[in-house]
Design an enzyme around this catalytic site. Structure first.
Site, PDB file in Angstrom:
ATOM      1  N   ASP A  50       0.845  -1.185   0.000  1.00 32.90           N
ATOM      2  CA  ASP A  50       0.000   0.000   0.000  1.00 32.90           C
ATOM      3  C   ASP A  50       0.886   1.243   0.000  1.00 32.90           C
ATOM      4  O   ASP A  50       2.097   1.152   0.147  1.00 32.90           O
ATOM      5  CB  ASP A  50      -0.942   0.013   1.213  1.00 32.90           C
ATOM      6  CG  ASP A  50      -0.209  -0.320   2.494  1.00 32.90           C
ATOM      7  OD1 ASP A  50       0.962   0.097   2.658  1.00 32.90           O
ATOM      8  OD2 ASP A  50      -0.798  -1.001   3.350  1.00 32.90           O
ATOM      9  N   ASP A  52       1.464   4.904   1.734  1.00 31.96           N
ATOM     10  CA  ASP A  52       1.136   5.820   2.824  1.00 31.96           C
ATOM     11  C   ASP A  52       1.693   7.194   2.507  1.00 31.96           C
ATOM     12  O   ASP A  52       2.785   7.331   1.961  1.00 31.96           O
ATOM     13  CB  ASP A  52       1.731   5.305   4.144  1.00 31.96           C
ATOM     14  CG  ASP A  52       1.195   3.926   4.504  1.00 31.96           C
ATOM     15  OD1 ASP A  52      -0.024   3.720   4.388  1.00 31.96           O
ATOM     16  OD2 ASP A  52       2.000   3.059   4.882  1.00 31.96           O
ATOM     17  N   ASP A 134       9.985   3.745  12.869  1.00 30.53           N
ATOM     18  CA  ASP A 134      10.695   2.644  13.520  1.00 30.53           C
ATOM     19  C   ASP A 134      12.072   2.343  12.906  1.00 30.53           C
ATOM     20  O   ASP A 134      13.091   2.551  13.557  1.00 30.53           O
ATOM     21  CB  ASP A 134       9.807   1.385  13.614  1.00 30.53           C
ATOM     22  CG  ASP A 134       9.072   1.050  12.314  1.00 30.53           C
ATOM     23  OD1 ASP A 134       9.358   1.670  11.278  1.00 30.53           O
ATOM     24  OD2 ASP A 134       8.213   0.144  12.345  1.00 30.53           O
TER      25      ASP A 134
HETATM   26  P1  ATP Z   1       3.999  -2.730   4.911  1.00 27.72           P
HETATM   27  O1  ATP Z   1       4.692  -3.184   3.700  1.00 27.72           O
HETATM   28  O2  ATP Z   1       3.680  -3.840   5.844  1.00 27.72           O
HETATM   29  O3  ATP Z   1       2.816  -1.827   4.681  1.00 27.72           O
HETATM   30  P2  ATP Z   1       5.095  -0.396   6.121  1.00 27.72           P
HETATM   31  O4  ATP Z   1       6.518  -0.042   6.413  1.00 27.72           O
HETATM   32  O5  ATP Z   1       4.375   0.476   5.162  1.00 27.72           O
HETATM   33  O6  ATP Z   1       5.101  -1.888   5.679  1.00 27.72           O
HETATM   34  P3  ATP Z   1       2.995   0.210   7.956  1.00 27.72           P
HETATM   35  O7  ATP Z   1       2.556  -0.591   9.124  1.00 27.72           O
HETATM   36  O8  ATP Z   1       2.101   0.359   6.795  1.00 27.72           O
HETATM   37  O9  ATP Z   1       4.375  -0.428   7.509  1.00 27.72           O
HETATM   38  O10 ATP Z   1       3.418   1.640   8.520  1.00 27.72           O
HETATM   39  C1  ATP Z   1       3.792   2.701   7.676  1.00 27.72           C
HETATM   40  C2  ATP Z   1       4.965   3.456   8.262  1.00 27.72           C
HETATM   41  O11 ATP Z   1       4.593   4.028   9.518  1.00 27.72           O
HETATM   42  C3  ATP Z   1       6.175   2.590   8.568  1.00 27.72           C
HETATM   43  O12 ATP Z   1       6.992   2.435   7.453  1.00 27.72           O
HETATM   44  C4  ATP Z   1       6.844   3.372   9.666  1.00 27.72           C
HETATM   45  O13 ATP Z   1       7.591   4.453   9.156  1.00 27.72           O
HETATM   46  C5  ATP Z   1       5.669   3.948  10.442  1.00 27.72           C
HETATM   47  N1  ATP Z   1       5.253   3.062  11.542  1.00 27.72           N
HETATM   48  C6  ATP Z   1       4.250   2.167  11.538  1.00 27.72           C
HETATM   49  N2  ATP Z   1       4.133   1.553  12.706  1.00 27.72           N
HETATM   50  C7  ATP Z   1       5.086   2.062  13.508  1.00 27.72           C
HETATM   51  C8  ATP Z   1       5.475   1.843  14.856  1.00 27.72           C
HETATM   52  N3  ATP Z   1       4.855   0.938  15.610  1.00 27.72           N
HETATM   53  N4  ATP Z   1       6.502   2.573  15.340  1.00 27.72           N
HETATM   54  C9  ATP Z   1       7.123   3.499  14.573  1.00 27.72           C
HETATM   55  N5  ATP Z   1       6.822   3.731  13.310  1.00 27.72           N
HETATM   56  C10 ATP Z   1       5.806   3.037  12.764  1.00 27.72           C
HETATM   57 MG    MG Z   2       2.334   0.356   4.608  1.00 27.76          MG
END
Ligand code: ATP
Ligand code: MG
Length: 450
Positions: A50, A52, A134
């Site tokens: 996705d 963001d 993170d």
């Molecule tokens: P995915 O491919 O699973 O979507 P993602 O990195 O986009 O991976 P998400 O859970 O969609 O992960 O979160 C988007 C962003 O928000 C992360 O890349 C990170 O920068 C931030 N983020 C999400 N959860 C946390 C957390 N628990 N602590 C710190 N930053 C977070």
């Molecule tokens: Mg994501």
């Protein structure tokens, strides 16, 4: 700042909806960046799950710009912009976790005694926002204004080197939000990254912090760990770091015991299967996976209850309730999943029966296909009789008349007058259906996906 000519992220690989959102924010005078997994995966040449968006517009501003927008979340207030079934998540830049400001509004940032962040709705600028993300690989921003990437934390180098590194002091960051322990596992498994030593070291020592995470949030995380196509790798790491023990204590104990062998094999086979299905873009369901996960403890408890005189199906239902109730305090499995799980488990007992017309009724049940798949998996690892799985495989290939003949209770023993309802004893070697004519026949449409 990495200008457009020096990186490989192209708008052609960003979803139209995400681009639309960013352009509209920019046209309204706000900053708009693609952030997180979208940037990371595009840099790796992968297809993001996705997209963001991060912006300096406040959630209320975002809502004003988009008719199709809903604000969600108390802990973290976010805007969701809807395009049919596609949702673009828009987050406002937040102030850093670390700052302990003097006169700030203390309803916006709330931590508990252990340092866990309960709420964070203080807004900031992009260079505040980056430090509360993170991992360095997740803290890259792609600017829609000039298509440059902003890299404050060294994420591009870490991505190139295949390193997963937490931003800031790892121990503090895990304490702030212990779900980051599981996120480390998830990204290490998904990306095949090496976990940098200081990021890795607390994964084991701080695993007990997972106890303080709300079980519903852990459920969401567990789904991502097991159903996103990297279940086997995630499972290996969860077991290695002791996270699995925190999440599924009863299952973990059984897997570690001598009696655990078939259940380890079952779980592994199921995760392999799930990973393959995700890779092939086929649907996967939590019902099946959680049933496999809980099957060992449920079966063993059911055996005890049977020993104490409960009839088999009753014993299994009671055992399922007990085992899942105990599980709810760690990972809350919602009822919409536990109810069909119990059905799937009970159907395993019903599949032991191979005679009488009632047997044919099972073929038409909504969850027959899942139950049959489960039986095949069990047979593969020695938890069920392979001849029984074979019986059900063949039965599906017969036409109606052949099926009736195949389950005829009088077959083989025409003289003994067995009744239609005569049950087959648990685990008894089933007779195979006769095949008169070989005629390849497709399985019933619609009977197969759950
Ligand atoms: P995915 O491919 O699973 O979507 P993602 O990195 O986009 O991976 P998400 O859970 O969609 O992960 O979160 C988007 C962003 O928000 C992360 O890349 C990170 O920068 C931030 N983020 C999400 N959860 C946390 C957390 N628990 N602590 C710190 N930053 C977070
Ligand atoms: Mg994501």
């Amino acid at each position: 700042m990495i200008p457009r000519p020096e990186h490989n992220i192209s708008r052609a690989n960003i979803s139209r909806n995400a681009l639309k959102v960013m352009y509209r924010l920019r046209d309204a005078g706000y900053q708009a960046f693609l952030v997180g997994g979208g940037v990371r995966d595009l840099l790796l040449g992968r297809e993001p799950k996705d997209f963001d968006i991060a912006t300096d517009a406040h959630p209320e501003d975002v809502r004003r710009l988009f008719r199709n927008c809903r604000l969600i979340g108390r802990r973290f207030r976010l805007a969701h912009v809807f395009f049919g079934r596609d949702i673009v998540e828009v987050a406002t830049f937040r102030a850093s976790d670390q700052e302990e400001g003097g006169d700030e509004d203390d309803t916006l940032l709330v931590k508990d005694e252990e340092g866990r962040i309960l709420r964070d709705n203080r807004y900031g600028t992009i260079d505040d926002d980056v430090w509360r993300r993170d991992f360095t690989a997740n803290a890259l921003y792609y600017n829609i204004e000039d298509f440059s990437i902003w890299d404050y934390a060294g994420g591009v180098d870490d991505i190139r080197a295949g390193v997963l590194r937490l931003i800031g002091d790892p121990e503090d960051r895990y304490r702030e939000d212990p779900v980051r322990l599981l996120r480390a596992v998830r990204f290490a498994a998904k990306l095949g990254f090496r976990v940098e030593p200081e990021t890795e070291q607390p994964l084991t020592t701080l695993a007990p912090l997972l106890e303080s995470v709300p079980p519903a949030r852990l459920f969401d995380e567990v789904l991502k760990l097991f159903l996103s196509g990297h279940g086997v790798a995630s499972y290996d790491l969860l077991r290695r770091y002791g996270h699995f023990h925190q999440l599924f204590p009863a299952v973990d104990r059984l897997l570690d015991s001598e009696a655990g062998e078939p259940y380890r094999a079952l779980l592994l086979a199921s995760l392999q299967n799930t990973d393959q299905r995700v890779a092939a873009d086929e649907p996967v369901t939590p019902v099946f996976l959680f049933s496999v996960l809980m099957w060992g403890p449920v079966r063993r408890r059911a055996a005890e209850l049977e020993e104490a005189g409960e009839p088999p199906i009753q014993a299994l239902l009671l055992a399922a309730d007990e085992v899942m109730d105990a599980q709810q305090s760690q990972v809350a499995i919602p009822r919409r999943i536990t109810a069909p799980m119990k059905e799937l488990m009970v159907t395993q007992l019903k599949l032991n029966r191979t005679r009488g017309k009632r047997v044919l009724g099972l073929l038409g049940q909504t969850r027959f296909r899942a139950a049959y798949d489960f039986l095949c998996l069990r047979a593969k690892v020695g938890d069920a009789d392979p001849a029984l799985a074979e019986f059900w495989t063949q039965l599906q290939e017969l036409d109606e008349a052949q099926r009736i003949a195949a389950v005829d209770p009088g077959r083989r023993r025409p003289a003994d007058g067995a009744t239609e309802e005569q049950p087959q004893a648990d685990g008894e070697d089933p007779a195979r259906p006769r095949r008169r004519r070989r005629r390849p026949r497709r399985r019933k449409p619609g009977g197969g996906t759950d």
